[in-house]
Design a protein around this motif. Structure first.
Motif, PDB file in Angstrom:
ATOM      1  N   LYS A 124      42.754  36.134  45.481  1.00 34.27           N
ATOM      2  CA  LYS A 124      42.983  37.061  46.574  1.00 34.27           C
ATOM      3  C   LYS A 124      41.845  36.886  47.602  1.00 34.27           C
ATOM      4  N   PHE A 125      40.758  36.802  47.035  1.00 32.58           N
ATOM      5  CA  PHE A 125      39.656  36.500  48.030  1.00 32.58           C
ATOM      6  C   PHE A 125      39.823  35.443  48.933  1.00 32.58           C
ATOM      7  N   LEU A 126      40.212  34.087  48.325  1.00 34.48           N
ATOM      8  CA  LEU A 126      40.474  32.842  49.284  1.00 34.48           C
ATOM      9  C   LEU A 126      41.671  33.102  50.295  1.00 34.48           C
ATOM     10  N   ASP A 127      42.603  33.947  49.767  1.00 35.36           N
ATOM     11  CA  ASP A 127      43.713  34.205  50.673  1.00 35.36           C
ATOM     12  C   ASP A 127      43.382  35.038  51.742  1.00 35.36           C
ATOM     13  N   PHE A 128      42.566  36.079  51.412  1.00 36.55           N
ATOM     14  CA  PHE A 128      41.922  36.835  52.466  1.00 36.55           C
ATOM     15  C   PHE A 128      41.068  35.951  53.673  1.00 36.55           C
ATOM     16  N   TRP A 129      40.462  35.102  53.011  1.00 42.23           N
ATOM     17  CA  TRP A 129      39.288  34.148  53.546  1.00 42.23           C
ATOM     18  C   TRP A 129      40.167  33.306  54.717  1.00 42.23           C
ATOM     19  N   SER A 130      41.365  32.656  53.940  1.00 42.55           N
ATOM     20  CA  SER A 130      41.821  31.885  54.994  1.00 42.55           C
ATOM     21  C   SER A 130      42.830  32.359  56.118  1.00 42.55           C
ATOM     22  N   HIS A 131      43.204  33.777  55.910  1.00 46.21           N
ATOM     23  CA  HIS A 131      43.688  34.376  56.811  1.00 46.21           C
ATOM     24  C   HIS A 131      42.985  35.183  57.801  1.00 46.21           C
ATOM     25  N   SER A 132      41.935  35.636  57.478  1.00 46.84           N
ATOM     26  CA  SER A 132      41.053  36.333  58.370  1.00 46.84           C
ATOM     27  C   SER A 132      39.793  35.979  58.806  1.00 46.84           C
ATOM     28  N   LEU A 133      39.119  34.920  58.198  1.00 46.61           N
ATOM     29  CA  LEU A 133      37.771  34.504  58.712  1.00 46.61           C
ATOM     30  C   LEU A 133      37.944  32.913  59.281  1.00 46.61           C
ATOM     31  N   ASP A 134      37.087  32.895  60.418  1.00 44.00           N
ATOM     32  CA  ASP A 134      37.303  31.593  60.939  1.00 44.00           C
ATOM     33  C   ASP A 134      36.929  30.259  60.495  1.00 44.00           C
ATOM     34  N   GLY A 135      36.001  30.305  59.228  1.00 41.82           N
ATOM     35  CA  GLY A 135      35.447  29.166  58.688  1.00 41.82           C
ATOM     36  C   GLY A 135      36.446  28.614  57.755  1.00 41.82           C
ATOM     37  N   LYS A 136      36.961  27.399  58.145  1.00 39.36           N
ATOM     38  CA  LYS A 136      37.839  26.767  57.396  1.00 39.36           C
ATOM     39  C   LYS A 136      37.206  26.020  55.840  1.00 39.36           C
ATOM     40  N   LEU A 137      38.082  26.459  54.892  1.00 38.52           N
ATOM     41  CA  LEU A 137      37.482  26.097  53.502  1.00 38.52           C
ATOM     42  C   LEU A 137      37.677  24.363  53.409  1.00 38.52           C
ATOM     43  N   HIS A 138      36.279  24.204  52.779  1.00 34.92           N
ATOM     44  CA  HIS A 138      36.206  22.650  52.468  1.00 34.92           C
ATOM     45  C   HIS A 138      36.671  22.535  50.874  1.00 34.92           C
ATOM     46  N   SER A 139      36.002  23.163  49.988  1.00 31.47           N
ATOM     47  CA  SER A 139      35.864  22.912  48.668  1.00 31.47           C
ATOM     48  C   SER A 139      35.566  24.113  47.886  1.00 31.47           C
ATOM     49  N   VAL A 140      36.265  24.697  46.780  1.00 30.63           N
ATOM     50  CA  VAL A 140      35.917  25.632  45.722  1.00 30.63           C
ATOM     51  C   VAL A 140      35.407  25.250  44.353  1.00 30.63           C
ATOM     52  N   ARG A 141      34.180  25.508  43.980  1.00 31.01           N
ATOM     53  CA  ARG A 141      33.750  25.009  42.691  1.00 31.01           C
ATOM     54  C   ARG A 141      33.784  26.387  41.833  1.00 31.01           C
ATOM     55  N   VAL A 142      34.472  26.325  40.592  1.00 35.16           N
ATOM     56  CA  VAL A 142      34.326  27.705  39.794  1.00 35.16           C
ATOM     57  C   VAL A 142      33.731  27.426  38.377  1.00 35.16           C
ATOM     58  N   ALA A 143      32.950  28.431  38.015  1.00 31.72           N
ATOM     59  CA  ALA A 143      32.533  28.337  36.775  1.00 31.72           C
ATOM     60  C   ALA A 143      32.778  29.808  36.029  1.00 31.72           C
ATOM     61  N   ALA A 144      33.128  29.862  35.031  1.00 35.51           N
ATOM     62  CA  ALA A 144      33.569  31.396  34.214  1.00 35.51           C
ATOM     63  C   ALA A 144      32.625  31.299  32.793  1.00 35.51           C
ATOM     64  N   ALA A 145      32.052  32.392  32.717  1.00 35.97           N
ATOM     65  CA  ALA A 145      31.393  32.640  31.500  1.00 35.97           C
ATOM     66  C   ALA A 145      32.363  32.490  30.212  1.00 35.97           C
ATOM     67  N   GLU A 146      31.628  32.690  29.059  1.00 33.73           N
ATOM     68  CA  GLU A 146      32.655  32.918  27.867  1.00 33.73           C
ATOM     69  C   GLU A 146      33.031  34.424  27.791  1.00 33.73           C
ATOM     70  N   GLY A 147      34.129  34.739  27.105  1.00 38.38           N
ATOM     71  CA  GLY A 147      34.487  36.108  26.980  1.00 38.38           C
ATOM     72  C   GLY A 147      33.831  37.016  26.148  1.00 38.38           C
ATOM     73  N   LEU A 148      33.885  38.157  25.991  1.00 40.00           N
ATOM     74  CA  LEU A 148      32.941  38.997  25.250  1.00 40.00           C
ATOM     75  C   LEU A 148      32.864  38.688  23.656  1.00 40.00           C
ATOM     76  N   SER A 149      31.799  38.467  23.255  1.00 41.65           N
ATOM     77  CA  SER A 149      31.675  38.125  22.008  1.00 41.65           C
ATOM     78  C   SER A 149      30.583  38.686  21.260  1.00 41.65           C
ATOM     79  N   PRO A 150      30.690  38.926  19.713  1.00 41.66           N
ATOM     80  CA  PRO A 150      29.526  39.698  19.374  1.00 41.66           C
ATOM     81  C   PRO A 150      28.216  38.912  19.471  1.00 41.66           C
ATOM     82  N   GLY A 151      27.050  39.734  19.301  1.00 43.09           N
ATOM     83  CA  GLY A 151      25.832  39.204  19.769  1.00 43.09           C
ATOM     84  C   GLY A 151      25.471  38.074  18.582  1.00 43.09           C
ATOM     85  N   ARG A 152      24.590  37.442  18.818  1.00 42.20           N
ATOM     86  CA  ARG A 152      24.133  36.265  18.046  1.00 42.20           C
ATOM     87  C   ARG A 152      22.659  36.708  17.384  1.00 42.20           C
TER      88      ARG A 152
END
Length: 87
Positions: free
Chosen positions: A48-76
């Motif tokens: 949704k954010f990238l769609d907003f970016w490409s339709h509303s902002l002037d800077g053309k996207l070059h690349s996007v690198r994504v990292a996601a943390a692990e899901g919720l887990s019990p403490g160690r």
């Protein structure tokens, strides 16, 4: 919704490094970091954010690198290996 309730619904902390061409100098790249709770692997909030970016902002996207943390887990548990006391 609170962050905890989102994490219980499999949302996890997602970070995206967005490289884009500067509007006034298209030969130069600029970095933007986006961070939010999102659902992997489809990442609807990021899309949704990238769609907003490409339709509303002037800077053309070059690349996007994504990292996601692990899901919720019990403490160690780890034993303490050293203890230091300061007066």
């Amino acid at each position: 919704m609170s962050d905890l309730s989102l994490q219980l619904r499999d949302y996890r902390l997602t970070t995206a490094e967005i490289l884009y061409h500067m509007p006034d100098h298209p030969g130069l790249l600029q970095t933007f970091l986006w961070q939010r709770l999102d659902v992997a692997p489809h990442f609807p909030e990021l899309r949704k954010f990238l769609d907003f970016w490409s339709h509303s902002l002037d800077g053309k996207l070059h690349s996007v690198r994504v990292a996601a943390a692990e899901g919720l887990s019990p403490g160690r548990w780890r034993p303490v290996e050293a203890e230091f006391r300061l007066h």
